[in-house]
Structures are given as structure tokens and as C-alpha cells.
Scaffold this motif. Structure first.
Motif, PDB file in Angstrom:
ATOM      1  N   SER A 126      -2.702  -0.580   3.410  1.00 30.58           N
ATOM      2  CA  SER A 126      -1.565  -1.068   2.622  1.00 30.58           C
ATOM      3  C   SER A 126      -0.833   0.100   1.978  1.00 30.58           C
ATOM      4  CB  SER A 126      -2.051  -2.052   1.547  1.00 30.58           C
ATOM      5  OG  SER A 126      -3.030  -1.465   0.726  1.00 30.58           O
ATOM      6  N   ALA A 127       0.356  -0.167   1.473  1.00 27.51           N
ATOM      7  CA  ALA A 127       1.188   0.882   0.890  1.00 27.51           C
ATOM      8  C   ALA A 127       0.574   1.385  -0.412  1.00 27.51           C
ATOM      9  CB  ALA A 127       2.593   0.355   0.636  1.00 27.51           C
ATOM     10  N   ARG A 321     -12.260  -9.657  12.563  1.00 24.41           N
ATOM     11  CA  ARG A 321     -11.093 -10.359  12.023  1.00 24.41           C
ATOM     12  C   ARG A 321     -10.623  -9.732  10.702  1.00 24.41           C
ATOM     13  NH1 ARG A 321     -11.404 -11.831  16.473  1.00 24.41           N
ATOM     14  NH2 ARG A 321     -11.442 -13.977  17.262  1.00 24.41           N
ATOM     15  N   LEU A 322     -11.559  -9.221   9.919  1.00 27.05           N
ATOM     16  CA  LEU A 322     -11.173  -8.574   8.667  1.00 27.05           C
ATOM     17  C   LEU A 322     -10.328  -7.331   8.926  1.00 27.05           C
ATOM     18  CD1 LEU A 322     -14.478  -8.899   6.602  1.00 27.05           C
ATOM     19  CD2 LEU A 322     -12.411 -10.307   6.440  1.00 27.05           C
ATOM     20  N   GLY A 323     -10.487  -6.739  10.084  1.00 31.06           N
ATOM     21  CA  GLY A 323      -9.638  -5.615  10.448  1.00 31.06           C
ATOM     22  C   GLY A 323      -8.201  -6.018  10.691  1.00 31.06           C
ATOM     23  N   LEU A 324      -7.953  -7.313  10.911  1.00 31.65           N
ATOM     24  CA  LEU A 324      -6.592  -7.813  11.111  1.00 31.65           C
ATOM     25  C   LEU A 324      -5.927  -8.179   9.794  1.00 31.65           C
ATOM     26  CD1 LEU A 324      -7.286 -10.142  14.190  1.00 31.65           C
ATOM     27  CD2 LEU A 324      -6.514  -7.758  14.199  1.00 31.65           C
ATOM     28  N   HIS A 325      -6.705  -8.255   8.725  1.00 33.05           N
ATOM     29  CA  HIS A 325      -6.134  -8.540   7.408  1.00 33.05           C
ATOM     30  C   HIS A 325      -5.366  -7.305   6.949  1.00 33.05           C
ATOM     31  CE1 HIS A 325      -5.860  -9.389   3.114  1.00 33.05           C
ATOM     32  NE2 HIS A 325      -6.202 -10.647   3.360  1.00 33.05           N
ATOM     33  N   PRO A 326      -4.134  -7.465   6.435  1.00 33.58           N
ATOM     34  CA  PRO A 326      -3.315  -6.292   6.118  1.00 33.58           C
ATOM     35  C   PRO A 326      -3.746  -5.539   4.870  1.00 33.58           C
ATOM     36  CG  PRO A 326      -2.150  -8.288   5.522  1.00 33.58           C
ATOM     37  CD  PRO A 326      -3.394  -8.728   6.248  1.00 33.58           C
ATOM     38  N   GLU A 445      -3.288 -12.446  -5.673  1.00 34.33           N
ATOM     39  CA  GLU A 445      -2.950 -12.168  -4.280  1.00 34.33           C
ATOM     40  C   GLU A 445      -1.622 -11.419  -4.120  1.00 34.33           C
ATOM     41  OE1 GLU A 445      -4.882 -12.498  -1.904  1.00 34.33           O
ATOM     42  OE2 GLU A 445      -6.383 -13.972  -2.497  1.00 34.33           O
ATOM     43  N   GLN A 446      -1.058 -10.947  -5.211  1.00 35.24           N
ATOM     44  CA  GLN A 446       0.260 -10.308  -5.149  1.00 35.24           C
ATOM     45  C   GLN A 446       0.324  -9.210  -4.090  1.00 35.24           C
ATOM     46  OE1 GLN A 446       1.678  -8.670  -8.910  1.00 35.24           O
ATOM     47  NE2 GLN A 446       2.698  -7.022  -7.825  1.00 35.24           N
ATOM     48  N   ALA A 447      -0.650  -8.295  -4.097  1.00 34.29           N
ATOM     49  CA  ALA A 447      -0.622  -7.177  -3.146  1.00 34.29           C
ATOM     50  C   ALA A 447      -0.737  -7.677  -1.710  1.00 34.29           C
ATOM     51  CB  ALA A 447      -1.752  -6.200  -3.460  1.00 34.29           C
ATOM     52  N   ASN A 448      -1.563  -8.698  -1.472  1.00 38.03           N
ATOM     53  CA  ASN A 448      -1.728  -9.210  -0.114  1.00 38.03           C
ATOM     54  C   ASN A 448      -0.489  -9.950   0.374  1.00 38.03           C
ATOM     55  OD1 ASN A 448      -4.315  -8.226   0.402  1.00 38.03           O
ATOM     56  ND2 ASN A 448      -5.294  -9.954  -0.615  1.00 38.03           N
ATOM     57  N   LEU A 449       0.161 -10.694  -0.515  1.00 33.35           N
ATOM     58  CA  LEU A 449       1.387 -11.398  -0.115  1.00 33.35           C
ATOM     59  C   LEU A 449       2.441 -10.398   0.354  1.00 33.35           C
ATOM     60  CD1 LEU A 449       1.630 -14.038  -2.998  1.00 33.35           C
ATOM     61  CD2 LEU A 449       0.815 -14.418  -0.661  1.00 33.35           C
ATOM     62  N   LEU A 450       2.573  -9.307  -0.385  1.00 31.39           N
ATOM     63  CA  LEU A 450       3.555  -8.298   0.007  1.00 31.39           C
ATOM     64  C   LEU A 450       3.107  -7.563   1.262  1.00 31.39           C
ATOM     65  CD1 LEU A 450       6.296  -7.331  -0.994  1.00 31.39           C
ATOM     66  CD2 LEU A 450       5.120  -5.445  -2.149  1.00 31.39           C
ATOM     67  N   ALA A 451       1.794  -7.339   1.398  1.00 30.89           N
ATOM     68  CA  ALA A 451       1.286  -6.667   2.592  1.00 30.89           C
ATOM     69  C   ALA A 451       1.554  -7.494   3.848  1.00 30.89           C
ATOM     70  CB  ALA A 451      -0.219  -6.400   2.446  1.00 30.89           C
ATOM     71  N   VAL A 452       1.407  -8.819   3.756  1.00 34.03           N
ATOM     72  CA  VAL A 452       1.719  -9.692   4.890  1.00 34.03           C
ATOM     73  C   VAL A 452       3.199  -9.582   5.240  1.00 34.03           C
ATOM     74  CG1 VAL A 452       1.890 -12.090   5.634  1.00 34.03           C
ATOM     75  CG2 VAL A 452      -0.176 -11.302   4.485  1.00 34.03           C
ATOM     76  N   LEU A 453       4.043  -9.620   4.225  1.00 35.20           N
ATOM     77  CA  LEU A 453       5.486  -9.496   4.464  1.00 35.20           C
ATOM     78  C   LEU A 453       5.827  -8.172   5.136  1.00 35.20           C
ATOM     79  CD1 LEU A 453       7.359 -10.912   1.346  1.00 35.20           C
ATOM     80  CD2 LEU A 453       7.929 -11.339   3.726  1.00 35.20           C
ATOM     81  N   SER A 455       3.859  -6.228   6.914  1.00 33.46           N
ATOM     82  CA  SER A 455       3.251  -6.030   8.225  1.00 33.46           C
ATOM     83  C   SER A 455       3.882  -6.897   9.301  1.00 33.46           C
ATOM     84  CB  SER A 455       1.742  -6.314   8.158  1.00 33.46           C
ATOM     85  OG  SER A 455       1.503  -7.667   7.802  1.00 33.46           O
ATOM     86  N   ALA A 456       4.501  -7.998   8.919  1.00 32.24           N
ATOM     87  CA  ALA A 456       5.099  -8.896   9.919  1.00 32.24           C
ATOM     88  C   ALA A 456       6.359  -9.529   9.355  1.00 32.24           C
ATOM     89  CB  ALA A 456       4.101  -9.962  10.342  1.00 32.24           C
ATOM     90  N   PRO A 457       7.381  -8.715   9.061  1.00 30.10           N
ATOM     91  CA  PRO A 457       8.595  -9.283   8.467  1.00 30.10           C
ATOM     92  C   PRO A 457       9.334 -10.254   9.376  1.00 30.10           C
ATOM     93  CG  PRO A 457       8.944  -7.000   9.109  1.00 30.10           C
ATOM     94  CD  PRO A 457       7.485  -7.270   9.271  1.00 30.10           C
ATOM     95  N   GLU A 458       9.024 -10.195  10.691  1.00 31.84           N
ATOM     96  CA  GLU A 458       9.713 -11.095  11.613  1.00 31.84           C
ATOM     97  C   GLU A 458       8.995 -12.434  11.758  1.00 31.84           C
ATOM     98  OE1 GLU A 458       6.327  -9.436  13.741  1.00 31.84           O
ATOM     99  OE2 GLU A 458       7.854  -8.567  12.417  1.00 31.84           O
ATOM    100  N   HIS A 459       7.813 -12.569  11.159  1.00 34.49           N
ATOM    101  CA  HIS A 459       7.039 -13.798  11.292  1.00 34.49           C
ATOM    102  C   HIS A 459       7.749 -14.947  10.579  1.00 34.49           C
ATOM    103  CE1 HIS A 459       3.561 -16.551  11.050  1.00 34.49           C
ATOM    104  NE2 HIS A 459       3.106 -15.874  12.082  1.00 34.49           N
ATOM    105  N   PRO A 460       7.673 -16.174  11.132  1.00 34.15           N
ATOM    106  CA  PRO A 460       8.371 -17.319  10.513  1.00 34.15           C
ATOM    107  C   PRO A 460       7.981 -17.587   9.067  1.00 34.15           C
ATOM    108  CG  PRO A 460       7.620 -17.873  12.732  1.00 34.15           C
ATOM    109  CD  PRO A 460       7.030 -16.538  12.411  1.00 34.15           C
ATOM    110  N   THR A 461       6.798 -17.146   8.667  1.00 37.54           N
ATOM    111  CA  THR A 461       6.366 -17.397   7.287  1.00 37.54           C
ATOM    112  C   THR A 461       7.016 -16.447   6.286  1.00 37.54           C
ATOM    113  OG1 THR A 461       4.465 -15.922   7.590  1.00 37.54           O
ATOM    114  CG2 THR A 461       4.122 -18.265   8.040  1.00 37.54           C
TER     115      THR A 461
END
Length: 717
Positions: A126-127, A321-326, A445-453, A455-461
Motif C-alpha cells: 500500500s501507499a 488469497r491474502l496476497g491478493l488483498h491490497p 478500514e479507511q486504509a483498505n478502502l482507499l487501497a482497493v480504489l 489498486s482497481a480504479p476501473e472496477h465497478p465498485t
């Protein structure tokens, strides 16, 4: 409180100044002394103790601990400035954090005013954490109310150093990425000490800040043997001295590798150390996930391979699978989502992985994965899983985060619009039942929510996650730019997907954020774009929000006639919307504008219409709002007896509504102002005293101002 209008997205507070009074404002650089004074005037300054637990079987590092003690001693003997100690040259997994935490626990009694800790995430998936976010967190635990914390980094640094002046505080900054990340976090007080860990040399600190460098190398052979004795037991180590020596060399004396190998051996009482060494050597596969050079990196790879291949299949799947978590920290539900299993099973598997030190428990059913192990897990997923299975796992995880964030957002901001999406849970439901619980989950979960965004800004979520970050505006100004980044990412996702409805909605969200950051031109541009897009789409709701947003900008700029023009344009659209609340929002702001223009008769008319609408829509908080708005207008008309009646109704209603303490204080102030005008100075002082008690924690600067007014009233009485 910030003097702001009410708008559609529910993210900022509202106040309506009484004629002739001054409202509080968000701190900027020019009010630093006021902020520090407000913190200092509280009954007792907090003494934070933020250190994580020390490693139970910590071993070795005697020379380094002694060197740190010497630096502390020289500091206590009068060395000017804060002590900056850098344990910098150690490779990943060499035990920098363990040493720093161990030493900090040993000496924290010297630092009577507290111990601060921050993981700067300089290295990992993560950043890195921005210094302003770290400072906001530090200032809060040091006694500065969240709404008094500046957004500007330079202002934060000034407040931070002023608060620490004359105090003895130890600051541990772990996993720093650059000197620039660390420098704003250094205090100026000679009573404080700073310990920094990093994989880089941070030469800038050594030169410019006169930091004392401390290099942490691999274990010596003796230190490695001490660690093995503590994990395996003295008898087992003594029984196989040659094999133990081989294990030390196979692990290249790297603490992380030794700990993982020894823990695995300790769980197998009937397996010899020699057999394990043979297995590790035999399992070498030539993988280069971590590095293609360096004995210690090769050792890490070998030990990781060996430990991983001995996991049962279910545990190995979860590890991959934990390796896929951002991010490197996560809770049980997130792990269940990414692995496609239920929460109870995920918890058992996580505990099994923690038992062999492939992850570590951090409390509260949350876990952390060392960034080397996270990189290795991601590599194993890439190597062992098909692209479809990896894609499905990340889709489940992202959908789970978006679904849960959306549910939490609806509890924090009930009745307010958010980006529409039909999201399946794709994982365990988090039991969010009230606003407090929802807000706690979002903050965790603030850091993880931003990490998901990220890592996959094009994702529908992405658009859903972007909308759910509006909770950040309830926190200190320092985190508002994080919301801005999230909303910008969400807008890009909406534009890329051609989702113009979501684009129009998020333009309003981002416009609000820009306005609160006082970036007027940018906010105006977003609201103007929103208005134009809404007209193209024939979306009356977005047109109304765009007009209200433009009115908000003009209001905050104190350009009240222009603000009124925008709100008047929004009023017929608000009436068309029905439901009462949209129209009440507009009437509320028209009343507040009229107060500022001295047009108290119009202010009363708008406020009374607002009150009817609030009651019609069963908006209890809004009803209390409107009661106070009527009281403010009546105060301006010098109808003080009626103003007191309405203000006291607002007070009574706020007392029944949790989480409205700031607004209750404002209603008490309003009543006190009219009580003073009627000559009832005793009751006025009583109302202000209750307001002070409410504001001591929430807005200590404002509380101090009110106490001055109480003293003035007492002298007149």
C-alpha cells in the motif's frame, strides 16, 4: 464550529451566528497559539501510550540496545534538540521493528508525557502514509480536538511542536520510506526523543537533522542460538548442535527466517532439526520472487517455500488469497471474502497461519502480514492459481468492501443519496446495527478502502467506494484530502464506464469536499459541471444539488446575495422533489443568508417554513435545527421572550438525540443571548456553563470563549 450552510450530502455541520456574536472557525496557521492554549487549559493533558506489544521471545541485540541507551543518556545529560536514532541499514526481516519496540518499552518510563507510535508503511503493497495524516492522529491523542486540527501540513507541524514543547515524549516512527516523510514528524523540544526505522539510509536525516545512525545487521551465530533456545527449548537445541548450526546457516542468520523455521519445528515434536534442515535445502526451487541476489534473500525464499509447502491445502489457499488483498492488515470477514469461505472457517485458518508466523494477530480479530510474506503470498497466487480464480477472488473482495461500506454509509448518513449499485454481499455480513458501529468500521478500514480504489480504479465498485468515503469529512481536516482523492478516483471510474448518473452524483460529492477545503474555484467548476450534466440528463435532483452547491460556495465566500440567488433557483426544484427535506434544506439556508444580511423578518419567514417542513418529514434533528433558526431570527427582531421559548424547545429536543452535543451547545448559546438581553444574567450564565461542559472535549477553544462570557456576566450581576 464551522460557519457553513447545510447542503444535500450531510457531511458538514451547520451553525447560524446570532447577530453581534462570533462563531468559532477551523484552525489555520494564524490561530496556532489559540489551539495550543485550548489544549493546555483542559483539566489534564492526555498521556498516550501507543507502543505495540514487545516480542515475547526477543533475543540478542545487546550491543544495539546498549548503544540506544547511550544515546538516551547523552540526551538526558543536556544534548540540545530531540534525539533522532535511525536503525536504517538492516535488510527486510532483520528485526528493526522488534528491536525498536523492545527498547522503547524498556525506556518509556523516562518519557512521562507519553509514547507515540506510527507505522509509516514506507515499504509494502500500500501507499506510504502521508505525514499530515500521522500528525492529525498524534495531535488528537495529545489533546487537540479533531475540529481544531489544521489541514495544512506546515500549520500542523507548528501546532505539534508547540504542544510537545516542555514535554517528554518518545516518538517511534516505524517503516519510514524517505527523510521527507519523517522530517515533519520531528519535534523541536529537547525533552523528546525520536526513533526511526527504515530499510533506506535516510541520509537527509543524518546530515540535516544530525541523526545518530545505528546499523542493524544479521544475527550473530550466538544471537541466533539464543532465539532458537527460546523457541525450541534448551534441551532440543543441545541435543542437535550440528543440525542447529546448519539451520542457522540455512536461514542466513536472518531473524524472520529463523523465527518461521523454528516455530514450525516447535510444533513437530517428533521431527528432528536435521530432518527439517534437509527439507529446507531440498525444497529450494530457484524462485526469485523476493530477490535474485543476496544470501539472506535466498534464505527467506527457501524458508518461505519450505513453510508454505507444509501447510494443509485449506491454509495454503487462504495464504495465497491474502496476497491478493491490497493491504497488509485485514479482518476476518475480509479474509473470508477473498478466500470464498465463511467467517468461522476463515478465523480458524488465520489462527493456524498465525501459529506458524506467516501472519500475526494484532488484536480485535485482525491480522497483519509482513510485507515480505505478503509479496511471497502474491507470488504463490500468481504461480499456483489460475487467472480466473485470482480474478474471482479479487472481485469477491472488492464487492465485499463496497457492499459493507455502502451499508455503513447508509447508517452514518441515513436518508441521503449514495451511488447506486446492486452489490451482492460476496462474503460475511458485518453486523452493523447503529451509526457508531458503522463509523467505527469505516474508520478501521479507511486504509483498505482507499487501497482497493487505488489498486482497481476501473472496477465497478469504485464509484460506491468513492461515495462511501464521505465519512472522512466528519474527522479532522487533515483527512479531507483523502476523501478528495477517493472521489476523484470514483469520478474517473464513472467517466470510464460511461456512467453519467454516477458521474453527476460524485461531482456534487467532490464539490462539497473542495468547498470545505476552501478551493472555491475548483468547487465551483465541479458544481457547474454537475449542473450542466444534470440538465443534459434531465435530472432535476442533480440540478437542485448543483444549484445548492454553488450557493454553498458563495455562502462560504460570504458573497451572500449571490448565494441567495442560487438557493432561490433551487427552491422550485426542491418543492418538486417532495418529501419535505430538500425544500427544508433550501429554506434553512435562505434563513441563514437573511440573518447575515440583517433581514431578520425574512429570516423568520424562511425558518418558520423550514420548521413546518422538518416536522412534516419527521426529521427530528432538522426540527431542532429549525427551532434554533427561528430563535436566531427572533433574536435579531429583538423579540427575546419568544426567542428564548424557541431556543429552549430546540434544547429539549436535542437532549433526546444522541450525537448532537455540538448543536445542543449552540442552542444553549442562543437561549443565553436572549436571556442576557432580558436581564436574566443568572440563567444566561447557567446555559453558557452547560454549553461549556459539552464543548470542553468537542471544541475547547469555543468553551474558553464562553467562559470569558460567563465571567463577564458574573461581574455584571
Amino acid at each position: 464550529m464551522v460557519d457553513e450552510p447545510e447542503h444535500e450530502h450531510g457531511t458538514r455541520s451547520v451553525t447560524n451566528a446570532l447577530p453581534g456574536t462570533v462563531t468559532g472557525s477551523v484552525v489555520q496557521a494564524g490561530t496556532i497559539r489559540q489551539v495550543v492554549f485550548a489544549a493546555a487549559t483542559q483539566q489534564a493533558l492526555p498521556v498516550p501510550r501507543q507502543l505495540p506489544p514487545a516480542v515475547r521471545d526477543f533475543a540478542g541485540r545487546g550491543d544495539q540496545l546498549a548503544r540506544l541507551d547511550e544515546l538516551l543518556l547523552s540526551h538526558d545529560e543536556g544534548r540540545p534538540g530531540g534525539v533522532v536514532i535511525s536503525a536504517l541499514d538492516g535488510t527486510a526481516g532483520v528485526g528493526k521493528t522488534a528491536l525498536a519496540v523492545q527498547w522503547a518499552h524498556r525506556v518509556e518510563h523516562h518519557f512521562t508525557d507519553g509514547t507515540l507510535f506510527a507505522d509509516l508503511r514506507g515499504y509494502g503493497p500500500s501507499a506510504p502514509v502521508r505525514p499530515d495524516l500521522v500528525l492529525a492522529s498524534f495531535l488528537h491523542v495529545l489533546g487537540i480536538a479533531e475540529d481544531r486540527i489544521p489541514a495544512d501540513l506546515d500549520a500542523q507541524v507548528s501546532v505539534y511542536r508547540s504542544v510537545l514543547a516542555g514535554r517528554r515524549v518518545l516518538i517511534l516512527l516505524d517503516n519510514a520510506g524517505t527523510a521527507e516523510q519523517v522530517r515533519p514528524l520531528l519535534p523541536g523540544s529537547p525533552g523528546c526523543a525520536v526513533l526511526v526505522t527504515s530499510r533506506a539510509s535516510l541520509t537527509g536525516l543524518l546530515v540535516a537533522e544530525a541523526a545518530s545512525q545505528l546499523t542493524l545487521d544479521l544475527f550473530t551465530a550466538d544471537e541466533a542460538h539464543v532465539l532458537l533456545r527460546r523457541i525450541l527449548g534448551r534441551e532440543r537445541v543441545s541435543a542437535e548442535p550440528a543440525a542447529v548450526a546448519d539451520l542457522v546457516e540455512v536461514c542466513a542468520r536472518l531473524p524472520l527466517a529463523l523465527r518461521i523455521a523454528a516455530t514450525r519445528i516447535a510444533t513437530r515434536r517428533h521431527t528432528s532439526v536435521a530432518e527439517v534442515v534437509a527439507d529446507i535445502v531440498g525444497d529450494r526451487t530457484g524462485l526469485d520472487v523476493l530477490s535474485s541476489s543476496g544470501d539472506e534473500r535466498s534464505a527467506v525464499r527457501s524458508v518461505f517455500d519450505w513453510s508454505y509447502t507444509r501447510l494443509v491445502d485449506e491454509h495454503a489457499v487462504l495464504f495465497r488469497r491474502l496476497g491478493l488483498h491490497p493491504g497488509t492488515e485485514f479482518g476476518v470477514p475480509a479474509a473470508a471474502a477473498v478466500a470464498g469461505i465463511d467467517a468461522a472457517t476463515a478465523y480458524r485458518h488465520l489462527e493456524a497461519l498465525a501459529d506458524v508466523h506467516l501472519i500475526e494477530s494484532v488484536g480485535g480479530r485482525r491480522y497483519r502480514c509482513h510485507d515480505l510474506l505478503h509479496a511471497y503470498a502474491a507470488h504463490r497466487a500468481e504461480r499456483d492459481d489460475s487467472p480466473d480464480s485470482r480474478r474471482d477472488a479479487t472481485a469477491r473482495l472488492f464487492s465485499w468492501y463496497a457492499h459493507t461500506a455502502q451499508a455503513a454509509d447508509k447508517l452514518v448518513f441515513p436518508g441521503l443519496e449514495s451511488p447506486a449499485a446492486d452489490l451482492a454481499p460476496d462474503g460475511p455480513e458485518v453486523p452493523l446495527t447503529d451509526r457508531a458501529g458503522a463509523l467505527a468500521w469505516l474508520n478501521t478500514e479507511q486504509a483498505n478502502l482507499l487501497a482497493v480504489l487505488r489498486s482497481a480504479p476501473e472496477h465497478p465498485t469504485a464509484v460506491v467506494l468513492a461515495g462511501a468515503t464521505r465519512f472522512l469529512s466528519l474527522g479532522p481536516r487533515a483527512v479531507w484530502p483523502v476523501r478528495l482523492e477517493a472521489e476523484t478516483l470514483g469520478l474517473r471510474a464513472a467517466e470510464a464506464a460511461g456512467n453519467r448518473t454516477a458521474e453527476a452524483l460524485l461531482l456534487g460529492f467532490r464539490g462539497d469536499t473542495l468547498a470545505t477545503l476552501e478551493r472555491w474555484d475548483d468547487a465551483e467548476a465541479d458544481f457547474t459541471r454537475q449542473l450542466a450534466l444534470a440538465r443534459e440528463l434531465g435530472d432535476a435532483v442533480r440540478q437542485r444539488v448543483g444549484l445548492i452547491g454553488l450557493g454553498q460556495v458563495r455562502f462560504l465566500q460570504r458573497r451572500y446575495p449571490e448565494a441567495r440567488d442560487y438557493y432561490r433557483q433551487a427552491l422550485p426544484l426542491a418543492r418538486q422533489a417532495g418529501g419535505g427535506r430538500p425544500e427544508a434544506v433550501v429554506e434553512c439556508n435562505l434563513s441563514r443568508i437573511a440573518v447575515r444580511l440583517g433581514e431578520f423578518g425574512q429570516a423568520r419567514e424562511h425558518a418558520e417554513r423550514e420548521l413546518v417542513l422538518r416536522r412534516r418529514s419527521a426529521d427530528r434533528v432538522g426540527e431542532a435545527y429549525a427551532l434554533r433558526d427561528v430563535a436566531v431570527a427572533l433574536h435579531g427582531l429583538e423579540d427575546h421572550d419568544t426567542a428564548i421559548e424557541y431556543a429552549n424547545q430546540a434544547v429539549a429536543l436535542y437532549r433526546t438525540l444522541a450525537g448532537t452535543e455540538v448543536f445542543l451547545a449552540e442552542a444553549l448559546e442562543t437561549a443565553a443571548a436572549s436571556l442576557e438581553r432580558t436581564g436574566n444574567l443568572t440563567r444566561a450564565a447557567e446555559h453558557l456553563g452547560e454549553a461549556c461542559e459539552l464543548l470542553d472535549e468537542l471544541d475547547p477553544e469555543r468553551a474558553g470563549t464562553l467562559r470569558e462570557r460567563i465571567r463577564e456576566l458574573s461581574s455584571r450581576g
